[in-house]
Design a protein around this motif. Sequence first.
Motif, PDB file in Angstrom:
ATOM      1  N   ALA A 165       1.389  -1.224  -0.366  1.00 51.71           N
ATOM      2  CA  ALA A 165      -0.025  -0.293   0.133  1.00 51.71           C
ATOM      3  C   ALA A 165       0.942   1.185   0.260  1.00 51.71           C
ATOM      4  O   ALA A 165       0.684   1.817  -0.657  1.00 51.71           O
ATOM      5  N   TYR A 166       1.845   1.498   0.618  1.00 50.73           N
ATOM      6  CA  TYR A 166       2.844   2.629   1.241  1.00 50.73           C
ATOM      7  C   TYR A 166       3.284   2.528  -0.541  1.00 50.73           C
ATOM      8  O   TYR A 166       3.424   3.952  -0.803  1.00 50.73           O
ATOM      9  N   HIS A 167       3.725   1.700  -1.553  1.00 46.41           N
ATOM     10  CA  HIS A 167       4.586   1.225  -2.150  1.00 46.41           C
ATOM     11  C   HIS A 167       3.617   2.063  -3.748  1.00 46.41           C
ATOM     12  O   HIS A 167       4.129   2.910  -4.127  1.00 46.41           O
ATOM     13  N   LYS A 168       2.606   2.154  -3.480  1.00 46.16           N
ATOM     14  CA  LYS A 168       1.697   2.103  -4.963  1.00 46.16           C
ATOM     15  C   LYS A 168       1.357   3.963  -4.249  1.00 46.16           C
ATOM     16  O   LYS A 168       1.130   3.819  -5.350  1.00 46.16           O
ATOM     17  N   ALA A 169       1.465   3.950  -2.900  1.00 49.65           N
ATOM     18  CA  ALA A 169       1.258   5.892  -2.468  1.00 49.65           C
ATOM     19  C   ALA A 169       2.118   6.133  -2.882  1.00 49.65           C
ATOM     20  O   ALA A 169       2.222   7.549  -2.858  1.00 49.65           O
ATOM     21  N   GLY A 170       2.959   5.638  -3.233  1.00 44.99           N
ATOM     22  CA  GLY A 170       4.190   5.996  -3.227  1.00 44.99           C
ATOM     23  C   GLY A 170       4.887   7.026  -1.979  1.00 44.99           C
ATOM     24  O   GLY A 170       5.599   8.458  -2.516  1.00 44.99           O
TER      25      GLY A 170
END
Length: 474
Positions: free
Chosen positions: A284-289
């Motif tokens: 989730a944090y990776h996709k949210a940048g």
Amino acid sequence: MGMQSVAVACGALTLCLALTTATNPGFVVRITQAGLDYAQQQGIAILEKELAQLKLPDFSGKSGKVRYSFSRLRIPSFRLPHSRITPISNVGLQVSISNAFAELNGDWRVKYRFIRGHGSFNLKVENVDMKIILRLGSDTTGRPTISTAGCSAHISKVRVRFSGKLGWLYNLFHRVIESKLRKNLESKVCDIVAKSVHNELQTYIRTLPVTARIDDKIGIDYSLVASPRATAQSLDADLKGEFYSLAHRSTVPFSPLPLAFPSDHERMVYFGASSYFFNTAGIAYHKAGALVFEITEAMIPKDAGFRLDTSVFSAFIPQLEEKYPNMPMKFRLSTPTAPFLTIGPGGISFQPIVDVQAYAILPNSKLAPLFLLSLTGNVSAVINVRSGRIVGSLDVGRIRLSLKNSAVGNFQVQFLQTILNYLTSHTLLPRLNARLNEGFRLPLPDRIQLSNILVRFHQNFLLLGADVRFQPRG
């Protein structure tokens, strides 16, 4: 094949399909018998208050030649001193109450031939036995539900004492009055139980968060994937346990593994946070940048002994001095893929891969790309619980570097090892740990405080245990 054989085969196929499509939880909550006992104490205290406010209707009648009426019936006290709660498989919970007692006051009037009288009375109700069945389930949003599946109340003994000049008339009809009051009370008690479960208990358990917002980018899904399960020793709730992006939720590319939950019972409640739970956070944090960090000169501690500029690096990268002499630099750290961790008896560990892009900051404030490094290292985590939240901190071992590309020629990356170790441990890690120290909210209803925390690691999940305390309002 006979019809019976066909039915058996179809039943077996249906069972297999059900087993293969069952959703494993990413997060498990277990309430032990000790936790249920504590919850029962709080619930019984509320029920006592509700029963003390019970309103009985006025009633009148005739017994032989005696006409009577009773009014202003009120209960100053209702005590439930002995109770027990037990889980019931496939249903929920059973609350058994024995030897309860109550007191009831009111006014009476009688007419016997030409005699009229009135006064007050006191009713003592003893040996009240109750059995309450609570059905547990979940609604379409994954919120827990609770309802009264059954209630019975039996009063063994009722004693009425009259005051007033004609109190002796009581002996003419006391059995009729005691019988009416007993039946009325038995019916009203279960009405109060159903009302209390709906208004108090159901309302309270709906404060259990189905989703918990972490920040402006990420939330946690704590919805139930199945109705709570009652066993002989505990009550278990299987939750989705999944982090997700608030802006755009997407399907996680892997599924939770089954959790071999231990039979621990020393604490009132246990939480099982699976590796799936933590790994969806990384996704989730990776996709949210959100897994992008910058290191600038302003972030370097004053006592570091070096400045973040090209003069420091030009000693082993000669082209820096030629192209970008004495210019400030900036590092941009990002993860090409979401970090993936493992949980085992030894703890939590992972080996994230981080891209480190170095820039020179030109006089016009534009960025000139210098070189791109790939950084990896062994990371371990320490986990705890504070104020109802999972908190943690990371520790990074010695990092390993490799050069992916360079705009300033090839160079030996080992010369950067000491500087990158320093920047990672003194700038990046404190920022990550500051965020982890804020923690992630556990799935707890309102006004619950945790104490006596236990933290243990098992294969594929983290086990957290705690005792609970309910904090009343005011």
